[in-house]
Write a protein that holds these residues in place. Structure first.
Motif, PDB file in Angstrom:
ATOM      1  N   SER A 239       0.869   7.588  -6.056  1.00  0.00           N
ATOM      2  CA  SER A 239      -0.285   8.497  -6.168  1.00  0.00           C
ATOM      3  C   SER A 239       0.123   9.936  -5.876  1.00  0.00           C
ATOM      4  O   SER A 239      -0.321  10.870  -6.551  1.00  0.00           O
ATOM      5  CB  SER A 239      -1.394   8.068  -5.201  1.00  0.00           C
ATOM      6  OG  SER A 239      -1.915   6.812  -5.583  1.00  0.00           O
ATOM      7  N   ASN A 240       0.992  10.102  -4.898  1.00  0.00           N
ATOM      8  CA  ASN A 240       1.482  11.450  -4.580  1.00  0.00           C
ATOM      9  C   ASN A 240       2.346  12.014  -5.700  1.00  0.00           C
ATOM     10  O   ASN A 240       2.285  13.213  -6.002  1.00  0.00           O
ATOM     11  CB  ASN A 240       2.259  11.430  -3.263  1.00  0.00           C
ATOM     12  CG  ASN A 240       1.336  11.498  -2.061  1.00  0.00           C
ATOM     13  OD1 ASN A 240       0.755  12.537  -1.773  1.00  0.00           O
ATOM     14  ND2 ASN A 240       1.177  10.385  -1.379  1.00  0.00           N
TER      15      ASN A 240
ATOM     16  N   GLY B 190       0.046  13.116  -8.235  1.00  0.00           N
ATOM     17  CA  GLY B 190      -0.596  14.333  -7.743  1.00  0.00           C
ATOM     18  C   GLY B 190       0.303  15.558  -7.904  1.00  0.00           C
ATOM     19  O   GLY B 190      -0.162  16.634  -8.307  1.00  0.00           O
TER      20      GLY B 190
ATOM     21  N   MET C 144       0.656   4.427  -2.500  1.00  0.00           N
ATOM     22  CA  MET C 144       0.358   5.794  -2.036  1.00  0.00           C
ATOM     23  C   MET C 144       1.446   6.766  -2.489  1.00  0.00           C
ATOM     24  O   MET C 144       1.151   7.900  -2.878  1.00  0.00           O
ATOM     25  CB  MET C 144       0.243   5.767  -0.506  1.00  0.00           C
ATOM     26  CG  MET C 144      -0.439   6.963   0.119  1.00  0.00           C
ATOM     27  SD  MET C 144      -2.250   6.959  -0.047  1.00  0.00           S
ATOM     28  CE  MET C 144      -2.511   8.550  -0.844  1.00  0.00           C
TER      29      MET C 144
ATOM     30  N   ALA D 201       0.362  16.514 -11.491  1.00  0.00           N
ATOM     31  CA  ALA D 201      -0.908  17.168 -11.839  1.00  0.00           C
ATOM     32  C   ALA D 201      -0.908  18.635 -11.412  1.00  0.00           C
ATOM     33  O   ALA D 201      -1.315  19.520 -12.172  1.00  0.00           O
ATOM     34  CB  ALA D 201      -2.069  16.422 -11.176  1.00  0.00           C
TER      35      ALA D 201
ATOM     36  N   PHE E  24       0.815  -1.211   0.000  1.00  0.00           N
ATOM     37  CA  PHE E  24       0.000   0.000   0.000  1.00  0.00           C
ATOM     38  C   PHE E  24       0.853   1.267   0.000  1.00  0.00           C
ATOM     39  O   PHE E  24       0.536   2.236  -0.698  1.00  0.00           O
ATOM     40  CB  PHE E  24      -0.921   0.010   1.232  1.00  0.00           C
ATOM     41  CG  PHE E  24      -1.835   1.195   1.255  1.00  0.00           C
ATOM     42  CD1 PHE E  24      -2.978   1.234   0.454  1.00  0.00           C
ATOM     43  CD2 PHE E  24      -1.557   2.288   2.061  1.00  0.00           C
ATOM     44  CE1 PHE E  24      -3.817   2.336   0.457  1.00  0.00           C
ATOM     45  CE2 PHE E  24      -2.394   3.396   2.072  1.00  0.00           C
ATOM     46  CZ  PHE E  24      -3.522   3.417   1.270  1.00  0.00           C
ATOM     47  N   VAL E  25       1.938   1.254   0.772  1.00  0.00           N
ATOM     48  CA  VAL E  25       2.765   2.460   0.895  1.00  0.00           C
ATOM     49  C   VAL E  25       3.356   2.850  -0.460  1.00  0.00           C
ATOM     50  O   VAL E  25       3.378   4.025  -0.836  1.00  0.00           O
ATOM     51  CB  VAL E  25       3.874   2.258   1.958  1.00  0.00           C
ATOM     52  CG1 VAL E  25       4.860   3.413   1.945  1.00  0.00           C
ATOM     53  CG2 VAL E  25       3.246   2.136   3.345  1.00  0.00           C
TER      54      VAL E  25
ATOM     55  N   PRO F 284      -6.007  14.391 -12.727  1.00  0.00           N
ATOM     56  CA  PRO F 284      -6.671  13.129 -13.064  1.00  0.00           C
ATOM     57  C   PRO F 284      -7.480  12.622 -11.874  1.00  0.00           C
ATOM     58  O   PRO F 284      -7.499  13.245 -10.811  1.00  0.00           O
ATOM     59  CB  PRO F 284      -5.492  12.195 -13.317  1.00  0.00           C
ATOM     60  CG  PRO F 284      -4.497  12.628 -12.290  1.00  0.00           C
ATOM     61  CD  PRO F 284      -4.650  14.136 -12.180  1.00  0.00           C
ATOM     62  N   ALA F 285      -8.120  11.508 -12.052  1.00  0.00           N
ATOM     63  CA  ALA F 285      -8.667  10.751 -10.934  1.00  0.00           C
ATOM     64  C   ALA F 285      -7.608   9.708 -10.582  1.00  0.00           C
ATOM     65  O   ALA F 285      -7.092   9.020 -11.466  1.00  0.00           O
ATOM     66  CB  ALA F 285      -9.982  10.078 -11.324  1.00  0.00           C
ATOM     67  N   ILE F 286      -7.281   9.623  -9.299  1.00  0.00           N
ATOM     68  CA  ILE F 286      -6.245   8.688  -8.838  1.00  0.00           C
ATOM     69  C   ILE F 286      -6.880   7.755  -7.814  1.00  0.00           C
ATOM     70  O   ILE F 286      -7.249   8.178  -6.722  1.00  0.00           O
ATOM     71  CB  ILE F 286      -5.072   9.436  -8.174  1.00  0.00           C
ATOM     72  CG1 ILE F 286      -4.524  10.540  -9.084  1.00  0.00           C
ATOM     73  CG2 ILE F 286      -3.969   8.453  -7.786  1.00  0.00           C
ATOM     74  CD1 ILE F 286      -3.519  11.457  -8.394  1.00  0.00           C
ATOM     75  N   LEU F 287      -7.015   6.495  -8.191  1.00  0.00           N
ATOM     76  CA  LEU F 287      -7.605   5.504  -7.287  1.00  0.00           C
ATOM     77  C   LEU F 287      -6.489   4.688  -6.654  1.00  0.00           C
ATOM     78  O   LEU F 287      -5.788   3.943  -7.346  1.00  0.00           O
ATOM     79  CB  LEU F 287      -8.565   4.593  -8.058  1.00  0.00           C
ATOM     80  CG  LEU F 287      -9.213   3.460  -7.250  1.00  0.00           C
ATOM     81  CD1 LEU F 287     -10.108   4.011  -6.139  1.00  0.00           C
ATOM     82  CD2 LEU F 287     -10.026   2.556  -8.186  1.00  0.00           C
ATOM     83  N   THR F 288      -6.320   4.869  -5.336  1.00  0.00           N
ATOM     84  CA  THR F 288      -5.251   4.182  -4.612  1.00  0.00           C
ATOM     85  C   THR F 288      -5.837   3.009  -3.848  1.00  0.00           C
ATOM     86  O   THR F 288      -6.773   3.167  -3.059  1.00  0.00           O
ATOM     87  CB  THR F 288      -4.574   5.143  -3.607  1.00  0.00           C
ATOM     88  OG1 THR F 288      -4.245   6.364  -4.267  1.00  0.00           O
ATOM     89  CG2 THR F 288      -3.316   4.518  -3.025  1.00  0.00           C
ATOM     90  N   GLU F 289      -5.279   1.818  -4.064  1.00  0.00           N
ATOM     91  CA  GLU F 289      -5.704   0.615  -3.338  1.00  0.00           C
ATOM     92  C   GLU F 289      -4.447  -0.131  -2.912  1.00  0.00           C
ATOM     93  O   GLU F 289      -3.337   0.248  -3.269  1.00  0.00           O
ATOM     94  CB  GLU F 289      -6.558  -0.284  -4.256  1.00  0.00           C
ATOM     95  CG  GLU F 289      -7.845   0.392  -4.706  1.00  0.00           C
ATOM     96  CD  GLU F 289      -8.601  -0.457  -5.719  1.00  0.00           C
ATOM     97  OE1 GLU F 289      -9.417  -1.283  -5.320  1.00  0.00           O
ATOM     98  OE2 GLU F 289      -8.348  -0.289  -6.927  1.00  0.00           O
ATOM     99  N   TRP F 290      -4.602  -1.200  -2.151  1.00  0.00           N
ATOM    100  CA  TRP F 290      -3.445  -1.981  -1.738  1.00  0.00           C
ATOM    101  C   TRP F 290      -2.768  -2.551  -2.987  1.00  0.00           C
ATOM    102  O   TRP F 290      -3.370  -3.351  -3.718  1.00  0.00           O
ATOM    103  CB  TRP F 290      -3.872  -3.136  -0.817  1.00  0.00           C
ATOM    104  CG  TRP F 290      -2.699  -3.730  -0.078  1.00  0.00           C
ATOM    105  CD1 TRP F 290      -2.278  -3.428   1.182  1.00  0.00           C
ATOM    106  CD2 TRP F 290      -1.775  -4.696  -0.588  1.00  0.00           C
ATOM    107  NE1 TRP F 290      -1.158  -4.140   1.488  1.00  0.00           N
ATOM    108  CE2 TRP F 290      -0.807  -4.925   0.432  1.00  0.00           C
ATOM    109  CE3 TRP F 290      -1.639  -5.369  -1.806  1.00  0.00           C
ATOM    110  CZ2 TRP F 290       0.251  -5.817   0.265  1.00  0.00           C
ATOM    111  CZ3 TRP F 290      -0.573  -6.252  -1.979  1.00  0.00           C
ATOM    112  CH2 TRP F 290       0.350  -6.468  -0.938  1.00  0.00           C
TER     113      TRP F 290
END
Lengths: 79, 79
Positions: free
Chosen positions: B28-29, B32, B25, B35, B21-22, B42-48
């Motif tokens: 994703s940052n 971000g 994440m 962006a 997960f880390v 964008p849309a950023i979907l963060t999952e494990w």
């Protein structure tokens, strides 16, 4: 929080609103930190001005008491 | 990247995989930050273990050349 039916898997979902992208990303990280602390990970959808958090328990393909606890803790982060 | 049709809005979407997960994440940052630098989000979907990034241009409710440029820059972040 809404209970949603995602292809027969019940999940808890809530959208949180923010003034911009950076605030949304910051909240997503707070939720991510919470998830790591508890070893239970949601889906976190980050967009401009909003974050949608979805909790469910993969192992049972549905909702466990822990998901409701995590949803409450997520609310606390949002203040 | 796949072109998806989200309620008649064309979007570019790709899923990136990670070991935990880390790491997800962190990516994703990075997306971000990219962006924010470009003022296009964008849309950023963060999952494990995975991040799903979706680019499209809200104003035209579809895909603009810039979305393809941002998708390529997202790939560069993934290395």
């Amino acid at each position: 929080w809404q209970v949603i039916d995602d292809h027969a898997v019940l999940k808890l979902q809530r959208q949180f609103s923010f003034n911009n992208f950076v605030q949304a990303m910051t909240f997503s990280n707070q939720v991510g930190d919470l998830a790591e602390q508890h070893g239970h990970h949601p889906a976190i959808l980050t967009e401009w001005g909003k974050v949608t958090v979805t909790w469910w328990t993969h192992k049972i393909k549905g909702l466990h008491n822990n998901d409701f606890v995590m949803a409450a803790k997520t609310d606390e982060l949002a203040g």
